[in-house]
Design a protein around this motif. Structure first.
Motif, PDB file in Angstrom:
ATOM      1  N   ALA A  25       0.774  -1.238   0.000  1.00 30.73           N
ATOM      2  CA  ALA A  25       0.000   0.000   0.000  1.00 30.73           C
ATOM      3  C   ALA A  25       0.811   1.297   0.000  1.00 30.73           C
ATOM      4  O   ALA A  25       0.425   2.255  -0.676  1.00 30.73           O
ATOM      5  N   PRO A  26       1.910   1.420   0.747  1.00 24.52           N
ATOM      6  CA  PRO A  26       2.620   2.708   0.782  1.00 24.52           C
ATOM      7  C   PRO A  26       3.052   3.167  -0.608  1.00 24.52           C
ATOM      8  O   PRO A  26       3.481   2.360  -1.436  1.00 24.52           O
ATOM      9  N   MET A  27       2.959   4.481  -0.838  1.00 26.88           N
ATOM     10  CA  MET A  27       3.285   5.038  -2.143  1.00 26.88           C
ATOM     11  C   MET A  27       4.789   5.222  -2.310  1.00 26.88           C
ATOM     12  O   MET A  27       5.305   6.342  -2.312  1.00 26.88           O
ATOM     13  N   GLY A  28       5.511   4.117  -2.428  1.00 26.36           N
ATOM     14  CA  GLY A  28       6.935   4.169  -2.713  1.00 26.36           C
ATOM     15  C   GLY A  28       7.166   4.272  -4.206  1.00 26.36           C
ATOM     16  O   GLY A  28       6.250   4.564  -4.984  1.00 26.36           O
ATOM     17  N   PRO A  29       8.396   3.996  -4.665  1.00 25.74           N
ATOM     18  CA  PRO A  29       8.710   4.099  -6.100  1.00 25.74           C
ATOM     19  C   PRO A  29       7.804   3.250  -6.977  1.00 25.74           C
ATOM     20  O   PRO A  29       7.381   3.698  -8.045  1.00 25.74           O
ATOM     21  N   VAL A  30       7.503   2.033  -6.544  1.00 21.92           N
ATOM     22  CA  VAL A  30       6.666   1.167  -7.380  1.00 21.92           C
ATOM     23  C   VAL A  30       5.218   1.641  -7.376  1.00 21.92           C
ATOM     24  O   VAL A  30       4.529   1.555  -8.393  1.00 21.92           O
ATOM     25  N   GLY A  31       4.736   2.153  -6.251  1.00 23.48           N
ATOM     26  CA  GLY A  31       3.389   2.695  -6.216  1.00 23.48           C
ATOM     27  C   GLY A  31       3.225   3.862  -7.173  1.00 23.48           C
ATOM     28  O   GLY A  31       2.228   3.963  -7.897  1.00 23.48           O
ATOM     29  N   ILE A  32       4.215   4.745  -7.174  1.00 22.16           N
ATOM     30  CA  ILE A  32       4.190   5.879  -8.113  1.00 22.16           C
ATOM     31  C   ILE A  32       4.277   5.381  -9.551  1.00 22.16           C
ATOM     32  O   ILE A  32       3.574   5.871 -10.439  1.00 22.16           O
ATOM     33  N   SER A 102       6.092  11.238   4.392  1.00 24.48           N
ATOM     34  CA  SER A 102       6.792  11.241   3.107  1.00 24.48           C
ATOM     35  C   SER A 102       5.953  11.905   2.031  1.00 24.48           C
ATOM     36  O   SER A 102       4.724  11.993   2.121  1.00 24.48           O
ATOM     37  N   ASN A 103       6.629  12.378   0.996  1.00 29.24           N
ATOM     38  CA  ASN A 103       5.973  13.018  -0.140  1.00 29.24           C
ATOM     39  C   ASN A 103       6.359  12.277  -1.414  1.00 29.24           C
ATOM     40  O   ASN A 103       7.363  12.593  -2.050  1.00 29.24           O
ATOM     41  N   PRO A 104       5.578  11.279  -1.795  1.00 25.52           N
ATOM     42  CA  PRO A 104       5.941  10.465  -2.953  1.00 25.52           C
ATOM     43  C   PRO A 104       5.777  11.171  -4.284  1.00 25.52           C
ATOM     44  O   PRO A 104       6.215  10.665  -5.310  1.00 25.52           O
ATOM     45  N   THR A 105       5.142  12.357  -4.298  1.00 29.44           N
ATOM     46  CA  THR A 105       4.897  13.055  -5.566  1.00 29.44           C
ATOM     47  C   THR A 105       6.146  13.726  -6.114  1.00 29.44           C
ATOM     48  O   THR A 105       6.117  14.240  -7.226  1.00 29.44           O
ATOM     49  N   ASN A 106       7.230  13.722  -5.350  1.00 37.20           N
ATOM     50  CA  ASN A 106       8.457  14.372  -5.828  1.00 37.20           C
ATOM     51  C   ASN A 106       8.981  13.743  -7.116  1.00 37.20           C
ATOM     52  O   ASN A 106       9.626  14.414  -7.920  1.00 37.20           O
ATOM     53  N   ASN A 107       8.708  12.447  -7.281  1.00 43.87           N
ATOM     54  CA  ASN A 107       9.249  11.744  -8.440  1.00 43.87           C
ATOM     55  C   ASN A 107       8.200  11.357  -9.471  1.00 43.87           C
ATOM     56  O   ASN A 107       8.504  10.602 -10.393  1.00 43.87           O
ATOM     57  N   ILE A 108       6.973  11.867  -9.304  1.00 45.78           N
ATOM     58  CA  ILE A 108       5.941  11.488 -10.261  1.00 45.78           C
ATOM     59  C   ILE A 108       6.126  12.232 -11.574  1.00 45.78           C
ATOM     60  O   ILE A 108       6.585  13.380 -11.606  1.00 45.78           O
ATOM     61  N   ARG A 109       5.751  11.555 -12.654  1.00 49.51           N
ATOM     62  CA  ARG A 109       5.910  12.143 -13.987  1.00 49.51           C
ATOM     63  C   ARG A 109       4.733  11.688 -14.837  1.00 49.51           C
ATOM     64  O   ARG A 109       4.642  10.518 -15.207  1.00 49.51           O
TER      65      ARG A 109
END
Length: 223
Positions: A25-32, A102-109
């Motif tokens: 569930a956590p929005m890590g790299p794979v979640g993003i 954490s802020n997983p949106t930093n790496n979203i594209r």
């Protein structure tokens, strides 16, 4: 006796499903990555990304279970079991706080390349991204300890448990890609942040409840 055995198996499966969801569930790299591919390529590309991640999680879960089986054989004393559950609860609490902050949106594209690639390629790349992060073992250690998931010398039961972990993970990825696909036009970075904070809050509350419950049970046991 047979009824008790069936209840134990059902409990193990339910624990496995919950562990699978917690691990995914956590929005890590794979979640993003899953969300990006769902938005850019389509729902099934996002889902197959989750499948690749779930397979990697299964490998790490089995490695963790194998190592912990040696530890669990030594935990016959209620006090030792108590401390193991306390440590597991604290680790889950730390994980929940980290997830919430954490802020997983930093790496979203959003947008990205036009080429979708094959489903196999998307699944394999997700597997490699997840497998390159062995820190997931610590999360499995915490959840396995808290749920008393490992049953030494019971390979058949543990096999069902591990299958339930991957099924729980697939349930999460299926639900996430369905949701993102349904609200595709309205989904943005704030949506990801909200999901991540909800997940973090649930893990924090759950770990605190279990932590208090474990301490209370020890108190009532002695008094």
């Amino acid at each position: 006796m047979e009824f008790s055995f069936q209840i134990d198996i059902l409990g193990l499966i339910l624990k496995g499903l919950l562990i699978g969801v917690i691990a995914s569930a956590p929005m890590g790299p794979v979640g993003i990555l899953c969300i990006q591919r769902t938005l850019n390529k389509g729902r099934w590309y996002g889902f197959i990304t989750g499948v690749g991640a779930a397979l990697s999680d299964l490998i790490y879960a089995m490695i963790t279970g194998l190592g912990m089986s040696f530890v669990m054989r030594l935990i016959t004393d209620p006090t030792n079991k108590f401390w193991l559950q306390i440590i597991g609860s604290v680790l889950l609490l730390v994980f929940g706080v980290y997830c919430w902050r954490s802020n997983p949106t930093n790496n979203i594209r959003i947008g990205g390349r036009k080429g979708k690639g094959t489903l196999l390629h998307n699944g394999v790349t997700a597997f490699l991204v997840t497998f390159s992060n062995p820190l997931i073992i610590f999360l499995f250690m915490a959840t396995f300890a808290q749920f008393a998931f490992v049953i030494p010398s019971r390979p058949m039961e543990m096999g069902l448990g591990y299958l339930s972990i991957i099924f729980g993970a697939l349930m999460w990825w299926y639900g996430l890609t369905w949701l993102v696909d349904k609200i595709r036009g309205k989904f943005d970075e704030s949506g990801i942040l909200i999901i991540n904070k909800i997940i973090g809050s649930v893990v924090i509350i759950f770990s605190l409840v279990v932590l208090v419950g474990t301490v209370f049970n020890l108190y009532t046991f002695h008094y």
